[in-house]
Design a protein around this motif. Structure first.
Motif, short mmCIF file in Angstrom:
data_model
loop_
_atom_site.label_atom_id
_atom_site.label_comp_id
_atom_site.label_asym_id
_atom_site.label_seq_id
_atom_site.Cartn_x
_atom_site.Cartn_y
_atom_site.Cartn_z
N TRP A 6 -9.37 -41.93 34.32
CA TRP A 6 -9.32 -42.43 35.22
C TRP A 6 -10.14 -43.32 35.70
CZ3 TRP A 6 -10.83 -36.80 37.85
CH2 TRP A 6 -9.05 -36.57 37.59
N SER A 7 -9.26 -44.85 35.99
CA SER A 7 -10.35 -46.00 36.15
C SER A 7 -10.97 -45.86 37.53
CB SER A 7 -9.35 -47.45 37.01
OG SER A 7 -8.62 -46.76 37.73
N ASP A 8 -11.78 -46.43 38.02
CA ASP A 8 -13.25 -46.60 38.70
C ASP A 8 -12.40 -47.10 39.81
OD1 ASP A 8 -15.50 -46.10 37.18
OD2 ASP A 8 -15.90 -48.42 36.83
N GLU A 9 -11.53 -47.43 39.68
CA GLU A 9 -10.80 -48.03 41.19
C GLU A 9 -10.09 -46.66 41.83
OE1 GLU A 9 -6.80 -50.55 43.00
OE2 GLU A 9 -8.41 -51.35 41.14
N TYR A 10 -9.34 -45.84 40.87
CA TYR A 10 -8.66 -44.58 40.90
C TYR A 10 -9.68 -43.74 41.64
CZ TYR A 10 -6.08 -40.21 40.25
OH TYR A 10 -5.15 -38.82 40.63
N ILE A 11 -10.70 -42.90 40.96
CA ILE A 11 -11.30 -42.11 41.29
C ILE A 11 -12.14 -43.03 43.10
CG2 ILE A 11 -13.72 -41.82 40.65
CD1 ILE A 11 -13.97 -41.44 38.10
N GLU A 12 -12.25 -43.74 42.88
CA GLU A 12 -13.26 -44.37 44.87
C GLU A 12 -12.02 -43.85 45.70
OE1 GLU A 12 -14.74 -48.40 44.91
OE2 GLU A 12 -15.78 -48.16 42.99
N ASN B 225 -13.74 -26.39 41.61
CA ASN B 225 -14.92 -25.45 42.02
C ASN B 225 -16.72 -26.02 42.01
OD1 ASN B 225 -12.66 -23.91 42.16
ND2 ASN B 225 -13.10 -22.74 40.57
N SER B 226 -16.40 -27.15 41.48
CA SER B 226 -18.12 -27.75 40.90
C SER B 226 -18.34 -28.08 42.29
CB SER B 226 -17.97 -28.89 39.52
OG SER B 226 -16.91 -29.58 40.02
N VAL B 227 -17.51 -28.03 43.81
CA VAL B 227 -18.28 -29.28 44.08
C VAL B 227 -18.25 -28.83 45.53
CG1 VAL B 227 -17.74 -31.48 45.53
CG2 VAL B 227 -17.21 -31.55 42.99
N ASP B 228 -19.46 -28.32 46.65
CA ASP B 228 -19.48 -28.31 47.84
C ASP B 228 -19.91 -29.17 48.63
OD1 ASP B 228 -20.26 -26.58 50.02
OD2 ASP B 228 -22.08 -25.74 49.57
N PHE B 229 -18.40 -29.50 49.44
CA PHE B 229 -18.74 -30.47 50.31
C PHE B 229 -18.66 -30.47 51.14
CE2 PHE B 229 -14.98 -31.14 47.41
CZ PHE B 229 -14.93 -32.57 47.42
N ASN B 230 -20.10 -29.48 51.89
CA ASN B 230 -20.64 -29.12 52.74
C ASN B 230 -22.15 -29.69 52.84
OD1 ASN B 230 -18.73 -28.04 54.34
ND2 ASN B 230 -18.59 -26.05 53.72
N ASP B 231 -22.32 -29.63 51.29
CA ASP B 231 -23.29 -30.00 50.71
C ASP B 231 -24.19 -31.48 50.80
OD1 ASP B 231 -25.19 -30.35 49.23
OD2 ASP B 231 -25.78 -28.95 47.85
N ASP B 232 -24.66 -32.16 51.12
CA ASP B 232 -24.82 -33.33 51.74
C ASP B 232 -24.73 -33.82 49.84
OD1 ASP B 232 -23.08 -33.74 53.92
OD2 ASP B 232 -25.32 -34.09 54.99
N LYS C 185 -12.50 -38.20 46.62
CA LYS C 185 -11.93 -36.43 47.55
C LYS C 185 -11.10 -35.56 47.12
CE LYS C 185 -13.06 -34.23 51.95
NZ LYS C 185 -12.88 -34.42 53.50
N GLU C 186 -9.97 -35.98 46.99
CA GLU C 186 -8.75 -34.62 45.85
C GLU C 186 -9.17 -34.48 44.59
OE1 GLU C 186 -4.37 -35.76 44.47
OE2 GLU C 186 -4.88 -36.21 46.06
N ILE C 187 -9.96 -35.12 44.29
CA ILE C 187 -9.88 -34.87 42.62
C ILE C 187 -11.08 -33.89 42.48
CG2 ILE C 187 -11.44 -35.82 40.09
CD1 ILE C 187 -10.51 -38.69 41.30
N GLY C 188 -12.17 -34.36 43.47
CA GLY C 188 -12.89 -33.19 43.74
C GLY C 188 -12.99 -31.80 44.50
N MET C 189 -11.84 -31.54 45.24
CA MET C 189 -11.41 -30.65 45.36
C MET C 189 -10.69 -29.28 44.92
SD MET C 189 -12.24 -29.89 49.14
CE MET C 189 -11.01 -28.95 49.83
N LYS D 291 -24.91 -33.59 47.01
CA LYS D 291 -23.49 -33.03 46.24
C LYS D 291 -22.54 -33.34 46.55
CE LYS D 291 -24.68 -30.05 43.10
NZ LYS D 291 -25.30 -30.07 41.45
N LEU D 292 -22.05 -34.11 47.62
CA LEU D 292 -20.84 -34.92 48.26
C LEU D 292 -21.83 -36.80 47.63
CD1 LEU D 292 -18.71 -34.96 49.15
CD2 LEU D 292 -19.91 -35.07 51.44
N TYR D 293 -22.79 -36.46 48.04
CA TYR D 293 -23.76 -38.53 47.81
C TYR D 293 -23.12 -38.53 45.65
CZ TYR D 293 -26.65 -42.14 47.64
OH TYR D 293 -27.14 -42.96 47.26
N GLU D 294 -23.28 -36.83 44.77
CA GLU D 294 -23.36 -37.32 43.51
C GLU D 294 -21.49 -38.12 43.64
OE1 GLU D 294 -24.81 -34.04 41.87
OE2 GLU D 294 -27.23 -34.49 42.72
#
Length: 69
Positions: A40-46, A57-64, A50-54, A66-69
């Protein structure tokens, strides 16, 4: 009809493939997808962070923090 199975526990993969191969004679076709292995390119990741993170199971989107990382 097409069904995509995302195997999260690779320990069961051999057993699952063994089971599905028993239905090949009845019209089941098993196609291995390497879609998740692409670079994945940096542009694709940017654009799709959110879709990649979802998909993990390693990302908790309620944890600011972790979300920032």
């Amino acid at each position: 009809m097409k069904i995509i199975i995302n195997v999260l526990n690779e320990e069961i993969l051999d057993n699952l493939l063994w089971l599905l191969k028993h239905f090949e004679k009845d019209g089941i076709e098993i196609i291995k997808s390497e879609e998740d292995k692409k670079e994945w390119s940096d542009e694709y990741i940017e654009k799709n962070w959110k879709e990649i993170g979802m998909k993990t199971n390693s990302v908790d989107f309620n944890d600011d923090e972790k979300l920032y990382e």
